[in-house]
Design a protein around this motif. Sequence first.
Motif, PDB file in Angstrom:
ATOM      1  N   ASP A 184       0.821  -1.208   0.000  1.00  0.00           N
ATOM      2  CA  ASP A 184       0.000   0.000   0.000  1.00  0.00           C
ATOM      3  C   ASP A 184       0.855   1.259   0.000  1.00  0.00           C
ATOM      4  OD1 ASP A 184      -2.379  -1.388  -0.114  1.00  0.00           O
ATOM      5  OD2 ASP A 184      -2.698  -1.385   2.062  1.00  0.00           O
ATOM      6  N   THR A 185       2.012   1.202   0.655  1.00  0.00           N
ATOM      7  CA  THR A 185       2.924   2.344   0.629  1.00  0.00           C
ATOM      8  C   THR A 185       3.434   2.597  -0.789  1.00  0.00           C
ATOM      9  OG1 THR A 185       3.631   1.979   2.922  1.00  0.00           O
ATOM     10  CG2 THR A 185       5.108   3.253   1.518  1.00  0.00           C
ATOM     11  N   ILE A 186       3.810   1.528  -1.476  1.00  0.00           N
ATOM     12  CA  ILE A 186       4.250   1.665  -2.870  1.00  0.00           C
ATOM     13  C   ILE A 186       3.117   2.243  -3.714  1.00  0.00           C
ATOM     14  CG2 ILE A 186       4.992   0.379  -4.922  1.00  0.00           C
ATOM     15  CD1 ILE A 186       6.316  -1.627  -2.963  1.00  0.00           C
ATOM     16  N   CYS A 187       1.890   1.818  -3.440  1.00  0.00           N
ATOM     17  CA  CYS A 187       0.724   2.315  -4.175  1.00  0.00           C
ATOM     18  C   CYS A 187       0.599   3.830  -4.009  1.00  0.00           C
ATOM     19  CB  CYS A 187      -0.527   1.605  -3.672  1.00  0.00           C
ATOM     20  SG  CYS A 187      -2.012   1.924  -4.634  1.00  0.00           S
ATOM     21  N   ARG A 188       0.819   4.325  -2.797  1.00  0.00           N
ATOM     22  CA  ARG A 188       0.721   5.770  -2.554  1.00  0.00           C
ATOM     23  C   ARG A 188       1.896   6.525  -3.162  1.00  0.00           C
ATOM     24  NH1 ARG A 188      -0.722   3.787   2.544  1.00  0.00           N
ATOM     25  NH2 ARG A 188       1.377   4.240   3.341  1.00  0.00           N
ATOM     26  N   ALA A 194       6.061  -0.465 -11.710  1.00  0.00           N
ATOM     27  CA  ALA A 194       5.656  -1.868 -11.606  1.00  0.00           C
ATOM     28  C   ALA A 194       6.110  -2.421 -10.265  1.00  0.00           C
ATOM     29  CB  ALA A 194       6.242  -2.714 -12.730  1.00  0.00           C
ATOM     30  N   VAL A 195       5.398  -3.445  -9.806  1.00  0.00           N
ATOM     31  CA  VAL A 195       5.807  -4.205  -8.630  1.00  0.00           C
ATOM     32  C   VAL A 195       6.053  -5.643  -9.073  1.00  0.00           C
ATOM     33  CG1 VAL A 195       5.064  -5.155  -6.415  1.00  0.00           C
ATOM     34  CG2 VAL A 195       4.575  -2.759  -6.972  1.00  0.00           C
ATOM     35  N   VAL A 196       7.234  -6.155  -8.740  1.00  0.00           N
ATOM     36  CA  VAL A 196       7.570  -7.558  -8.976  1.00  0.00           C
ATOM     37  C   VAL A 196       7.452  -8.248  -7.626  1.00  0.00           C
ATOM     38  CG1 VAL A 196       9.301  -9.167  -9.831  1.00  0.00           C
ATOM     39  CG2 VAL A 196       9.118  -6.878 -10.836  1.00  0.00           C
ATOM     40  N   ALA A 254      -5.983  -8.555  -2.632  1.00  0.00           N
ATOM     41  CA  ALA A 254      -6.662  -7.262  -2.524  1.00  0.00           C
ATOM     42  C   ALA A 254      -5.674  -6.111  -2.694  1.00  0.00           C
ATOM     43  CB  ALA A 254      -7.379  -7.159  -1.177  1.00  0.00           C
ATOM     44  N   ALA A 255      -4.477  -6.257  -2.112  1.00  0.00           N
ATOM     45  CA  ALA A 255      -3.451  -5.219  -2.268  1.00  0.00           C
ATOM     46  C   ALA A 255      -3.023  -5.092  -3.725  1.00  0.00           C
ATOM     47  CB  ALA A 255      -2.252  -5.541  -1.376  1.00  0.00           C
ATOM     48  N   ALA A 277      -4.410   1.839  -9.301  1.00  0.00           N
ATOM     49  CA  ALA A 277      -3.533   3.009  -9.376  1.00  0.00           C
ATOM     50  C   ALA A 277      -2.642   2.979 -10.618  1.00  0.00           C
ATOM     51  CB  ALA A 277      -2.680   3.100  -8.122  1.00  0.00           C
ATOM     52  N   ARG A 278      -2.940   2.079 -11.551  1.00  0.00           N
ATOM     53  CA  ARG A 278      -2.172   1.935 -12.794  1.00  0.00           C
ATOM     54  C   ARG A 278      -0.733   1.504 -12.522  1.00  0.00           C
ATOM     55  NH1 ARG A 278      -3.368   0.864 -17.632  1.00  0.00           N
ATOM     56  NH2 ARG A 278      -1.715   2.193 -18.493  1.00  0.00           N
ATOM     57  N   ILE A 279      -0.537   0.716 -11.470  1.00  0.00           N
ATOM     58  CA  ILE A 279       0.779   0.129 -11.173  1.00  0.00           C
ATOM     59  C   ILE A 279       0.651  -1.369 -11.435  1.00  0.00           C
ATOM     60  CG2 ILE A 279       2.537  -0.295  -9.430  1.00  0.00           C
ATOM     61  CD1 ILE A 279       1.562   2.243  -7.990  1.00  0.00           C
TER      62      ILE A 279
END
Length: 339
Positions: free
Chosen positions: A112-116, A121-123, A134-135, A142-144
């Motif tokens: 969620d911190t990365i989302c904010r 991208a997240v690997v 859900a995360a 958030a288009r990530i």
Amino acid sequence: MPHRYPVREIARQAGVSEATVDRVLHQRPGVRAGTVLQVEQAIADLDRQRTQLRLSGRRFLIDLVMETPNRFSGLVREALEQELPGLRPAVMRARYHLRETWKPDDLVAELDTICRQGSHAVVLKAPDTPEVAAAIGRLTSARIPVITLVTDVPMSTRIAYVGMDNRAAGATAAYLMCQWLRHVSVDVLVMTSSEMFRGEEEREMGFRAAMRSYDPGRNIVEVSESDGLDETSRVLTARALREHPGIGAVYSIGGGNSGIVEAFAAADRTCEAFVGHDLGDANRGLLRSGHLTAVLHHDLRADMRQVAQTVMGFHGALPGEQRPRASGIQIITPHNLPE
């Protein structure tokens, strides 16, 4: 319908006349086959050059979030950093969020911190739980984009999974085990680091299914929750050896192999066949010493290349949708250890 490149540009690239290019594009007769190939090659060259121009100056920031033993996260980090220079003219940077164990709430909070904060991208290597799914959904909103690595979270909005076919890997381990134990009557210990990782579950399922096919009478002893750590694996293996005197072979899905070897030695028990995963320093040493019979390995650099291509494709820096292919399963013995 006009071509994506002007006829004049294709003619200049191919070194032929505009009239020849026009005939080739409209499939008219009177052009030699070699010239047709020359024009087609020119168009392919223009495509590649356009991709390079599209990538020029593009910068991508990706976040690697992994719950895994340090030995494996180190291999992934090394593989990614070896691939980064080859992505030029694009530039890709990585932030690392690596722990051997995450508390579930802490892992979700990190995502969620990365989302904010934002990311390209997240690997992710994480347990397959509703909270993690859900995360991932929040990151997607958030288009990530999220790409799962080695172990999947299939009931989520992740855009791709990169890694080997884990069921096939487990079946491969069973096939090898049955060949080596053909004339040996022992039980097989199957060790996993956690019941929450989908990749490990699929490896075990593939192993059990293939064992039922090849050697239906063979007893399998399952031990889980080792976290892939040597000390935990040593303790759990020692207990299994006391409770199951027939154990004489190991399929280690989750790691901690040095601890498993130590438990066999302390109990003065022989391990007839030992199959593990991944080529970290510890497994290399165990292969050379003969404690590991074989390691099922996949090319992490190729995985990281697929991750990078998937990220760039999502953001429009590469043409078309980039669909990762399953990583090849390599059977490594002491005699074919790669450098």
